[in-house]
Design an enzyme around this catalytic site. Structure first.
Site, PDB file in Angstrom:
ATOM      1  N   HIS A 120      48.434 -22.928   4.527  1.00  0.00           N
ATOM      2  CA  HIS A 120      49.248 -21.769   4.916  1.00  0.00           C
ATOM      3  C   HIS A 120      48.666 -20.472   4.353  1.00  0.00           C
ATOM      4  O   HIS A 120      48.297 -20.384   3.184  1.00  0.00           O
ATOM      5  CB  HIS A 120      50.717 -21.944   4.552  1.00  0.00           C
ATOM      6  CG  HIS A 120      51.039 -22.058   3.103  1.00  0.00           C
ATOM      7  ND1 HIS A 120      51.243 -20.959   2.292  1.00  0.00           N
ATOM      8  CD2 HIS A 120      51.245 -23.146   2.316  1.00  0.00           C
ATOM      9  CE1 HIS A 120      51.558 -21.366   1.061  1.00  0.00           C
ATOM     10  NE2 HIS A 120      51.558 -22.682   1.058  1.00  0.00           N
ATOM     11  N   GLU A 180      54.861 -20.410   5.554  1.00  0.00           N
ATOM     12  CA  GLU A 180      55.308 -21.677   4.968  1.00  0.00           C
ATOM     13  C   GLU A 180      56.272 -21.438   3.819  1.00  0.00           C
ATOM     14  O   GLU A 180      57.248 -22.190   3.645  1.00  0.00           O
ATOM     15  CB  GLU A 180      54.094 -22.478   4.471  1.00  0.00           C
ATOM     16  CG  GLU A 180      54.420 -23.880   3.974  1.00  0.00           C
ATOM     17  CD  GLU A 180      54.804 -23.958   2.506  1.00  0.00           C
ATOM     18  OE1 GLU A 180      55.310 -25.014   2.071  1.00  0.00           O
ATOM     19  OE2 GLU A 180      54.624 -22.950   1.769  1.00  0.00           O
ATOM     20  N   GLU A 181      56.037 -20.390   3.046  1.00  0.00           N
ATOM     21  CA  GLU A 181      56.773 -20.210   1.801  1.00  0.00           C
ATOM     22  C   GLU A 181      58.261 -19.937   1.996  1.00  0.00           C
ATOM     23  O   GLU A 181      59.083 -20.422   1.232  1.00  0.00           O
ATOM     24  CB  GLU A 181      56.153 -19.078   0.965  1.00  0.00           C
ATOM     25  CG  GLU A 181      54.762 -19.382   0.423  1.00  0.00           C
ATOM     26  CD  GLU A 181      54.767 -20.467  -0.643  1.00  0.00           C
ATOM     27  OE1 GLU A 181      55.826 -21.056  -0.915  1.00  0.00           O
ATOM     28  OE2 GLU A 181      53.695 -20.745  -1.193  1.00  0.00           O
ATOM     29  N   ASP A 223      47.734 -28.338   0.652  1.00  0.00           N
ATOM     30  CA  ASP A 223      48.701 -27.395   0.094  1.00  0.00           C
ATOM     31  C   ASP A 223      49.186 -27.885  -1.263  1.00  0.00           C
ATOM     32  O   ASP A 223      50.381 -27.898  -1.549  1.00  0.00           O
ATOM     33  CB  ASP A 223      49.883 -27.207   1.053  1.00  0.00           C
ATOM     34  CG  ASP A 223      50.862 -26.132   0.586  1.00  0.00           C
ATOM     35  OD1 ASP A 223      50.478 -25.318  -0.281  1.00  0.00           O
ATOM     36  OD2 ASP A 223      52.009 -26.123   1.054  1.00  0.00           O
TER      37      ASP A 223
END
Length: 473
Positions: free
Chosen positions: A284, A330-331, A358
């Protein structure tokens, strides 16, 4: 005569000549991949630029926009068959001025605490929030205290990550709910704010941020939420044992904005034999804003880019189409992963394999794999090819947040598994910076990912057949 004797021995040992030849060829090709990554790799230089020239890349930020432009240009420079941007609407949240907090230990006596706003939190009132503190070990304990003991107070969640878990992601999973849902649940009992112990196995002064959610709470019932460093969590807990009516003050000026447009960055080498069968590798592109996101997930981004570069540089021509996908958001939303899966479904694309990195740029140990029994058995047949590189971890269960939306049918998901013991020292904190990434470890990870992609592409995963590599004892 000697070659006939070798063939005779191989035949009666259960190892075909073709399988033996394949294993030798694969060993040489994988050696070439590792050599290219360690001697002429680009992942570290790419990470240097992402970290030191761009920095934090929170969704909707200028840094995220710069990262999209930079990685797209670098993928184009690799001479891939296709490079494109996939639009995706993402949340935008800004931190504002630096957060401030203290605990009042006596009239006129205070001690400052190291805090940081959780991603998605609302701000405190302009003058800050001050209230008595109540310590709990998790969301489930709120019910024990009830509204009569929580209303008007700041809830202090202090369940630590368990140090006895060897797999540190299990320790993280065991307490991250208090960060993500802690404010939502405490607000239902009338709390005016939430302070959460940082998700960190180490005792230090660094608060670790991360995503949180209010669920379906109306805006007027939402309360501010912050993380506090492990050292200060320990101090606060100790003080509450001595004096259970402490006042805590904190002030934050974070803000939630309207969604903005961003992009997934995608590059492809089109398959020579099965172009409609798609394999992806990715990480990501977004990161939190406290550090520069070198481990989370700059490392996964540049390793994934390096996979396609190494395949091209070593002269390998994939049978299947191989894509690198740099996911956005993504976060704090998973919008990029969900958008990619949505578009793939609309186009009826046939995705057969996905690999995500990740978990930081540390020494690679192997892979977590989500597959059926036949597919997993085939991947295990390649395990000895990785033995010279000290890659030993091939276990069921793996993938990643951004590739999980693709799950279904015979789709195989895999996640790179680096050594995780130091990961949460840096995760979502201000020390997640370029200088914490070891060049050699990063490059070994890129080569390990490339080697698995190479084997999956060459042999496929649909069945156990004569192409499966058999290694002699």
């Amino acid at each position: 005569m000697r070659s006939f004797y070798i063939a005779f021995i191989l035949l009666f040992s259960g190892i075909s000549i073709s399988a033996q030849t394949n294993s030798i060829d694969d060993s040489l090709n994988i050696r070439k991949i590792y050599d290219m990554s360690l001697l002429n790799g680009k992942s570290y230089a790419w990470l240097d630029h992402l970290s030191n020239e761009i920095g934090g890349r929170l969704s909707g930020s200028h840094g995220a926009e710069q990262a999209v432009e930079y990685t797209k240009a670098e993928l184009e420079n690799l001479g891939l068959d296709k490079v494109w941007l996939q639009p995706v609407m993402v949340p935008k949240w800004t931190r504002g001025e630096r957060e401030f907090a203290y605990v009042q230990t006596a009239p006129g006596e205070t001690r400052n605490l190291n805090i940081t706003a959780l991603g998605g939190s609302i701000a405190t009132p302009a003058g800050g929030t001050k209230a008595k503190v109540i310590e709990v070990q998790g969301i489930e304990q709120l019910k024990e205290y009830g509204r009569e003991n929580i209303e008007g107070k700041i809830v202090f969640y202090n369940r630590p990550m368990r140090a006895d878990h060897i797999q540190t992601f299990e320790a993280y999973g065991g307490c991250v709910d208090q960060r993500y849902s802690g404010a939502e649940e405490a607000a239902k009992y009338g709390a005016v704010g939430v302070i959460v112990r940082s998700m960190n196995l180490r005792m230090d002064d660094l608060p670790h941020t991360g995503a949180m959610s209010y669920g379906d709470l109306p805006n007027d019932q939402r309360i501010p939420a912050a993380a506090v460093s492990t050292n200060d969590a320990q101090y606060l807990s100790g003080m509450l044992k001595i004096q259970n009516d402490l006042d805590l003050y904190f002030k934050m000026s974070c803000e939630i904005h309207e969604d903005v447009q961003s992009y997934n960055v995608i590059g492809e080498i089109t398959g020579s034999k099965y172009p409609n069968e798609i394999m992806i590798v990715g990480g990501h592109l977004d990161s939190w804003d406290l550090g520069d996101g070198a481990h989370d997930d700059g490392a996964g981004v540049v390793q994934s880019m390096e996979v396609l570069r190494l395949l091209k540089e070593t002269g390998y021509e994939p049978k299947r189409s191989i894509r690198v996908v740099l996911f956005m958001n993504e976060e704090n939303g998973l919008r990029g992963g969900n958008k990619y899966a949505e578009v793939a479904k609309l186009k009826s694309e046939d995705h057969v394999f996905a690999l995500e990195s990740d978990a930081g740029g540390f020494t690679p140990r192997g892979f977590g794999i989500t597959a059926n029994d036949t597919q997993f058995k085939k991947i295990l047949s390649w395990k000895r090819l990785f033995k010279p590189y000290l890659i030993h971890y091939f276990e069921r269960g793996g993938g990643g947040a951004d590739i999980n939306p693709l799950k279904g049918g015979d789709m195989v998901l895999a996640g790179l598994r680096p050594d995780s013991q130091r990961y949460f020292d840096y995760h979502h904190a201000a020390n997640d910076t370029f200088d914490k990434v070891n060049k050699r470890e990063l490059e070994l990870g890129a080569a390990t990912m490339t080697s698995l992609i190479y084997l999956v592409d060459k042999y496929g995963l649909d069945n156990i057949n004569n192409e499966t590599v058999e290694m002699p004892d």
